[in-house]
Motif scaffolding. Structure first.
Motif, PDB file in Angstrom:
ATOM      1  N   LEU A   1       3.712  50.700 -17.436  1.00  0.00           N
ATOM      2  CA  LEU A   1       4.194  51.713 -16.495  1.00  0.00           C
ATOM      3  C   LEU A   1       5.683  51.530 -16.181  1.00  0.00           C
ATOM      4  CD1 LEU A   1       3.726  54.105 -14.628  1.00  0.00           C
ATOM      5  CD2 LEU A   1       2.963  52.516 -12.862  1.00  0.00           C
ATOM      6  N   GLU A   2       6.088  50.311 -15.887  1.00  0.00           N
ATOM      7  CA  GLU A   2       7.500  50.073 -15.564  1.00  0.00           C
ATOM      8  C   GLU A   2       8.394  50.338 -16.772  1.00  0.00           C
ATOM      9  OE1 GLU A   2       5.227  48.157 -12.344  1.00  0.00           O
ATOM     10  OE2 GLU A   2       5.012  48.200 -14.516  1.00  0.00           O
ATOM     11  N   THR A   3       7.898  49.978 -17.967  1.00  0.00           N
ATOM     12  CA  THR A   3       8.650  50.276 -19.197  1.00  0.00           C
ATOM     13  C   THR A   3       8.815  51.777 -19.356  1.00  0.00           C
ATOM     14  OG1 THR A   3       7.751  48.291 -20.263  1.00  0.00           O
ATOM     15  CG2 THR A   3       8.663  49.964 -21.720  1.00  0.00           C
TER      16      THR A   3
ATOM     17  N   VAL B   1       8.794  54.160 -16.944  1.00  0.00           N
ATOM     18  CA  VAL B   1       9.739  54.713 -15.960  1.00  0.00           C
ATOM     19  C   VAL B   1      11.176  54.342 -16.327  1.00  0.00           C
ATOM     20  CG1 VAL B   1      10.448  54.661 -13.540  1.00  0.00           C
ATOM     21  CG2 VAL B   1       8.008  54.785 -14.121  1.00  0.00           C
ATOM     22  N   ALA B   2      11.373  53.105 -16.816  1.00  0.00           N
ATOM     23  CA  ALA B   2      12.721  52.678 -17.209  1.00  0.00           C
ATOM     24  C   ALA B   2      13.259  53.492 -18.383  1.00  0.00           C
ATOM     25  CB  ALA B   2      12.704  51.190 -17.560  1.00  0.00           C
TER      26      ALA B   2
ATOM     27  N   ARG C   1      -1.687  46.446  -7.796  1.00  0.00           N
ATOM     28  CA  ARG C   1      -1.047  47.193  -8.898  1.00  0.00           C
ATOM     29  C   ARG C   1      -0.786  48.639  -8.501  1.00  0.00           C
ATOM     30  NH1 ARG C   1       2.481  47.447 -12.033  1.00  0.00           N
ATOM     31  NH2 ARG C   1       2.278  47.925 -14.239  1.00  0.00           N
TER      32      ARG C   1
ATOM     33  N   GLU D   1       2.468  48.868  -6.741  1.00  0.00           N
ATOM     34  CA  GLU D   1       3.567  48.790  -7.718  1.00  0.00           C
ATOM     35  C   GLU D   1       3.712  50.100  -8.480  1.00  0.00           C
ATOM     36  OE1 GLU D   1       3.011  43.968  -8.524  1.00  0.00           O
ATOM     37  OE2 GLU D   1       2.299  45.433 -10.008  1.00  0.00           O
ATOM     38  N   ALA D   2       2.571  50.735  -8.794  1.00  0.00           N
ATOM     39  CA  ALA D   2       2.601  52.018  -9.498  1.00  0.00           C
ATOM     40  C   ALA D   2       3.264  53.089  -8.640  1.00  0.00           C
ATOM     41  CB  ALA D   2       1.182  52.451  -9.878  1.00  0.00           C
TER      42      ALA D   2
ATOM     43  N   ALA E   1       6.929  52.569  -8.682  1.00  0.00           N
ATOM     44  CA  ALA E   1       7.517  52.975  -9.964  1.00  0.00           C
ATOM     45  C   ALA E   1       7.610  54.493 -10.070  1.00  0.00           C
ATOM     46  CB  ALA E   1       6.687  52.415 -11.121  1.00  0.00           C
ATOM     47  N   ILE E   2       6.539  55.181  -9.689  1.00  0.00           N
ATOM     48  CA  ILE E   2       6.528  56.650  -9.760  1.00  0.00           C
ATOM     49  C   ILE E   2       7.585  57.232  -8.814  1.00  0.00           C
ATOM     50  CG2 ILE E   2       5.135  58.727  -9.350  1.00  0.00           C
ATOM     51  CD1 ILE E   2       2.647  56.926 -10.023  1.00  0.00           C
TER      52      ILE E   2
ATOM     53  N   ASP F   1      10.391  56.132  -8.225  1.00  0.00           N
ATOM     54  CA  ASP F   1      11.730  55.981  -8.803  1.00  0.00           C
ATOM     55  C   ASP F   1      12.104  57.122  -9.729  1.00  0.00           C
ATOM     56  OD1 ASP F   1      12.280  53.631  -7.486  1.00  0.00           O
ATOM     57  OD2 ASP F   1      11.628  52.325  -9.123  1.00  0.00           O
TER      58      ASP F   1
END
Length: 494
Positions: free
Chosen positions: A238-240, A242-243, A272, A275-276, A279-280, A282
């Motif tokens: 997920l972070e990958t 969004v990045a 998690r 964290e999701a 991330a969303i 962002d």
């Protein structure tokens, strides 16, 4: 009785006038429509399925402003599709009574849960906790005669569908192993951070309408999915994902895979999910986000998604099981229903869709939530509910989704009227409570619209494939197609 017959006759005459390519239609429609509004199946060269299919082709148009770059993440895998009954027999399991298990821990749990859903003709997805037992079952599935390997995972399937439009550039982020990478459309861009050495495998146990195992008989074709999928289970990419959006610069983001975390246990998914959400959050506010839901069983987890994730996405896609479970988890309309009986009632579905947009979306004028669109699909019909002023071309979008469901299930490029049938009632209500307005479906213009407050509903029937070749991924294809035909209206202040 006289009044019901008159309504049917008037509908027949109206369709006859509207549809000139079928001069015998008015007389035929009198045979098709029974007093309760359901359609029977007389043999005729000129029938409702042809009328609806032709109407779709003439009414479905692309929006004025189309997407050019769509980013999709984050669950991806290789699907092993096999006969459910055949595989369980090969595993030396005997038929018996069904019982639902939230997490599968043994072959016996698998058998009981498969039977539970097969006898209902319902789709479901579960996590198999024992890695070694799962790997043995996976090997047996891959070696079973007739087993087929496909692109799997909601994100990958949505990406594949979007990639059929040459003008669209598609980014797919998820755990992509060598086999999956080889199977993906060449048009799909996979960021290097998504590539991994090993593929994740999901087992898809399919059954046909009327198929029997012991005393269990499937009322309709469907499938049961299970896996021991750790990468997707924690949404590790997920972070990958969004990045990667800063460089890709998408017009639309499609997110899926939240359901995979359910089987990991409460402590993990609570942490998690936070964290999701971070991330969303962002993702740039001017980019609409569509969330594709899937089968879940933990009410606390579903309620957390409803409270924390839904308000920060623009659109969601879901089926009848997910819709009812969402209402049950959040204490919404018709939460007392244990399950739908037959075709889900349009009025009850409409009530829940309105509740979602009012309590977790922008239908409440005082709300700052982003959710303005819900795409609901079930076997017999689809409904798109949108908050006014945020989306355009939604009539075409819901019809396009229904059209692709009909063709893809039958494995044809276009709808073949001889291979499909209409199962939706031709008359239905817009709500299960007041104001309860009765509407009639016009096969020559198979799009019915109504408003409740500041929410507009678009409904169209589905031409149900009589002998479906593959049921996996239909929901993903429906949502993807609906999004292709949708236009998002940027709001002032973004």
């Amino acid at each position: 009785m006289w009044r019901k017959a008159s309504v049917a006759a008037l509908l027949a005459l109206a369709v006859g006038y509207l549809y000139h390519g079928c001069p015998e239609l008015p007389e035929q429609l009198l045979q098709y429509i029974s007093p309760d509004g359901l359609r029977s199946s007389p043999q005729s060269q000129c029938h409702l399925e042809q009328v609806i299919s032709d109407a779709w082709d003439s009414l479905i148009t692309l929006p004025t402003r189309q997407w050019s770059r769509v980013a999709v993440g984050v669950n991806a895998c290789v699907d092993v599709v096999v006969s459910g009954v055949g595989l369980l027999q090969a595993l030396a399991l005997d038929p018996g009574s069904g019982r639902d298990h939230e997490v599968l821990r043994s072959k016996e749990d698998l058998r009981e849960t498969f039977v539970h859903y097969m006898e209902r003709g319902a789709a479901a997805e579960r996590f198999f906790s024992d890695k070694e037992v799962f790997q043995r079952i996976a090997r047996a599935a891959a070696e079973y005669p007739g087993a087929k390997l496909y692109v799997g995972g909601n994100a990958a399937l949505i990406g594949q569908k979007l990639a059929t439009y040459p003008e669209l550039m598609v980014l797919l982020c998820g755990p992509v192993g060598p086999k999956l990478h080889e199977m993906l459309d060449e048009q799909i861009v996979v960021p290097p951070g998504s590539l991994q050495e090993m593929d994740e495998y999901h087992l898809i146990l399919e059954y046909k309408a009327g198929e029997q195992w012991g005393s269990t008989r499937a009322p309709q074709a469907n499938r049961f999915i299970f896996s021991h999928d750790v990468s997707n289970g924690v949404m590790s990419l997920l972070e990958t994902f969004v990045a990667s959006l800063d460089e890709f610069q998408p017009d639309l983001v499609v997110l899926s895979g939240l359901h995979m975390m359910e089987g990991q246990g409460r402590q993990l998914w609570e942490e998690r999910l936070k964290e999701a959400v971070a991330a969303i959050s962002d993702i740039r506010k001017d980019i609409p986000i569509h969330l594709e839901l899937a089968s879940m069983t933990d009410r606390d987890y579903m309620n957390s998604i409803m409270q924390e994730v839904m308000p920060i996405v623009s659109s969601i896609g879901l089926n009848e099981q997910e819709l009812l479970f969402l209402s049950q988890a959040g204490g919404g309309p018709h939460a007392h229903l244990a399950a739908w009986k037959g075709v889900p009632d349009v009025g009850q579905v409409s009530d829940i869709l309105l509740w979602i947009l009012e309590h977790h979306g922008r239908a409440d004028p005082s709300s700052e939530a982003d959710l303005t669109r819900v795409h609901f699909h079930t076997l017999a019909y689809h409904v798109l509910a949108t908050v006014d002023g945020h989306w355009a071309n939604q009539g075409a979008a819901v019809m396009a989704g229904a059209r692709v469901a009909s063709s893809q299930a039958c494995g044809t490029r276009a709808v073949d009227p001889t291979k499909v049938e209409l199962k939706v009632p031709l008359r239905f209500h817009t709500s299960d409570s007041e104001p309860r307005v009765e509407l009639t479906l016009d096969p020559a213009a198979p799009l019915t619209a109504w408003r409740r407050g500041n929410v507009t509903f678009h409904m169209t029937p589905v031409l149900v494939c009589k002998q479906p070749l593959r049921t996996v991924g239909l929901g993903d294809a429906i949502s993807a197609e609906g999004l292709v035909y949708s236009e998002f209206k940027s709001q002032p202040g973004f």
